[in-house]
Design an enzyme around this catalytic site. Structure first.
Site, PDB file in Angstrom:
ATOM      1  N   GLY A  14     -18.394 -45.602  28.714  1.00  0.00           N
ATOM      2  CA  GLY A  14     -17.687 -46.053  30.111  1.00  0.00           C
ATOM      3  C   GLY A  14     -17.043 -47.280  30.036  1.00  0.00           C
ATOM      4  O   GLY A  14     -16.927 -47.966  30.983  1.00  0.00           O
ATOM      5  N   THR A  15     -16.573 -47.900  28.853  1.00  0.00           N
ATOM      6  CA  THR A  15     -15.871 -49.012  28.783  1.00  0.00           C
ATOM      7  C   THR A  15     -14.363 -48.727  29.580  1.00  0.00           C
ATOM      8  O   THR A  15     -14.279 -49.918  29.882  1.00  0.00           O
ATOM      9  CB  THR A  15     -15.328 -49.440  27.083  1.00  0.00           C
ATOM     10  OG1 THR A  15     -14.448 -48.534  26.439  1.00  0.00           O
ATOM     11  CG2 THR A  15     -16.703 -49.467  26.496  1.00  0.00           C
ATOM     12  N   ASN A  16     -13.790 -47.686  29.650  1.00  0.00           N
ATOM     13  CA  ASN A  16     -12.459 -47.595  30.592  1.00  0.00           C
ATOM     14  C   ASN A  16     -12.967 -47.799  31.966  1.00  0.00           C
ATOM     15  O   ASN A  16     -12.165 -48.200  32.557  1.00  0.00           O
ATOM     16  CB  ASN A  16     -12.037 -46.442  30.162  1.00  0.00           C
ATOM     17  CG  ASN A  16     -11.065 -46.412  29.169  1.00  0.00           C
ATOM     18  OD1 ASN A  16      -9.970 -47.067  28.955  1.00  0.00           O
ATOM     19  ND2 ASN A  16     -11.469 -45.686  27.990  1.00  0.00           N
ATOM     20  N   MET A  93     -15.328 -36.001  28.509  1.00  0.00           N
ATOM     21  CA  MET A  93     -15.192 -34.942  27.445  1.00  0.00           C
ATOM     22  C   MET A  93     -15.415 -33.645  27.658  1.00  0.00           C
ATOM     23  O   MET A  93     -15.921 -32.811  26.903  1.00  0.00           O
ATOM     24  CB  MET A  93     -16.359 -35.542  26.334  1.00  0.00           C
ATOM     25  CG  MET A  93     -16.211 -36.843  25.851  1.00  0.00           C
ATOM     26  SD  MET A  93     -14.631 -37.432  25.374  1.00  0.00           S
ATOM     27  CE  MET A  93     -14.734 -39.015  24.649  1.00  0.00           C
ATOM     28  N   ILE A  95     -13.808 -29.892  29.196  1.00  0.00           N
ATOM     29  CA  ILE A  95     -12.190 -29.169  29.433  1.00  0.00           C
ATOM     30  C   ILE A  95     -12.516 -28.465  30.770  1.00  0.00           C
ATOM     31  O   ILE A  95     -13.667 -27.682  30.894  1.00  0.00           O
ATOM     32  CB  ILE A  95     -11.781 -28.271  28.298  1.00  0.00           C
ATOM     33  CG1 ILE A  95     -11.625 -29.048  27.003  1.00  0.00           C
ATOM     34  CG2 ILE A  95     -10.710 -27.590  28.827  1.00  0.00           C
ATOM     35  CD1 ILE A  95     -10.604 -29.980  26.834  1.00  0.00           C
ATOM     36  N   ASN A 110      -5.503 -38.822  33.094  1.00  0.00           N
ATOM     37  CA  ASN A 110      -6.574 -38.888  31.858  1.00  0.00           C
ATOM     38  C   ASN A 110      -5.931 -40.292  30.992  1.00  0.00           C
ATOM     39  O   ASN A 110      -4.545 -40.427  30.574  1.00  0.00           O
ATOM     40  CB  ASN A 110      -6.283 -37.694  31.043  1.00  0.00           C
ATOM     41  CG  ASN A 110      -7.165 -37.582  29.824  1.00  0.00           C
ATOM     42  OD1 ASN A 110      -8.355 -37.993  29.823  1.00  0.00           O
ATOM     43  ND2 ASN A 110      -6.697 -37.163  28.912  1.00  0.00           N
ATOM     44  N   HIS A 112      -5.808 -41.147  26.977  1.00  0.00           N
ATOM     45  CA  HIS A 112      -6.083 -40.391  25.524  1.00  0.00           C
ATOM     46  C   HIS A 112      -5.837 -41.543  24.627  1.00  0.00           C
ATOM     47  O   HIS A 112      -4.705 -42.099  24.544  1.00  0.00           O
ATOM     48  CB  HIS A 112      -4.959 -39.209  25.544  1.00  0.00           C
ATOM     49  CG  HIS A 112      -5.259 -38.510  24.093  1.00  0.00           C
ATOM     50  ND1 HIS A 112      -6.548 -37.701  23.842  1.00  0.00           N
ATOM     51  CD2 HIS A 112      -4.855 -38.430  22.864  1.00  0.00           C
ATOM     52  CE1 HIS A 112      -6.546 -37.102  22.559  1.00  0.00           C
ATOM     53  NE2 HIS A 112      -5.422 -37.774  22.124  1.00  0.00           N
TER      54      HIS A 112
END
Ligand code: GAR
Length: 214
Positions: A14-16, A93, A95, A110, A112
């Site tokens: 969860g760094t983002n 992570m 789909i 998102n 990436h």
């Protein structure tokens, strides 16, 4: 303009998510944005701790043991139940089934860790992306923030940032630099632009509207 309720979907460290929280705390997400919910695909991830410390409600929808359609439906239900306007996939992570982008068309973002259309699509996630980039011998890599459509990593691009690959990079050092210099900077900016109503999608292209034209 109404305040947008943002959900951040996570599966790991969860760094983002933290970058979004820090931006919020510095006032950089603006007044049209509220981080309303963190949804995790697993119960044992550090991202949930970050949500708790930041005072953001969280829920877990376990990915394990469910068919893709069932998981997708449960996530959609949770997001609709919380009146979410924008969904941010931040190290999520999983789909999702096609229903997801139908319900939240042009409302899912998102991040990436590569310059799409390189090193993306099914099987390219987390550290694997950087392993593949180094194996290929690219001289630049970076990050992309994009709208999510039914193609994995295939939706319209909102923002990209590049950096140079070093001869002595390992997947870990490259991942870290891309996070620090690209992902953690791009994502909060994209979230703010969305919440301020400044992103216009036309086909594959995303235009950033000038403030005076909103
Ligand atoms: C980030 O580098 C993110 O871009 C990547 O996983 C990492 C998660 O880190 N996402 C993908 O590869 C999705 N295809 P975080 O949990 O610390 O934010």
């Amino acid at each position: 303009m109404s305040v947008k309720r943002v959900a951040v979907l996570v599966s790991g460290g969860g760094t983002n998510l933290q970058a979004l929280i820090d931006s919020r705390d510095r006032g950089e997400l603006g007044e049209n944005c509220t981080l309303s919910l963190v949804l995790s695909s697993a119960s044992d991830v550090y991202a949930l701790e970050r949500a708790k410390k930041a005072g953001i409600p969280s829920i877990v929808v376990e990915r394990k043991g469910k068919k893709r359609e069932t998981f997708t439906r449960k996530v959609i239900e949770a997001l609709l139940g919380n009146n979410i306007d924008l969904v941010v996939l931040a190290g999520f992570m999983c789909i999702m089934g096609p229903e997801f982008t139908k319900v939240f068309e042009n409302r899912v973002i998102n991040v990436h860790p590569a310059l799409i259309p390189s090193f993306c699509g099914d099987g390219f996630y987390g550290l694997k992306v950087h392993e593949k980039a180094l194996e290929y011998g690219v001289k630049v890599s970076g990050a992309t923030v994009h709208f999510v459509n039914e193609i994995t990593d295939g939706g319209p691009i909102i923002a990209q940032k590049a950096l140079e690959v070093r001869d002595d990079d390992t997947p870990e050092t490259l991942q870290r630099r891309i996070m620090e210099q690209c992902e953690w900077r791009l994502l909060p900016v994209a979230v703010r632009l969305f919440c301020d109503g400044r992103l216009a999608v036309e086909g594959r292209k995303v235009y950033i509207k000038k403030e005076e034209n909103i």
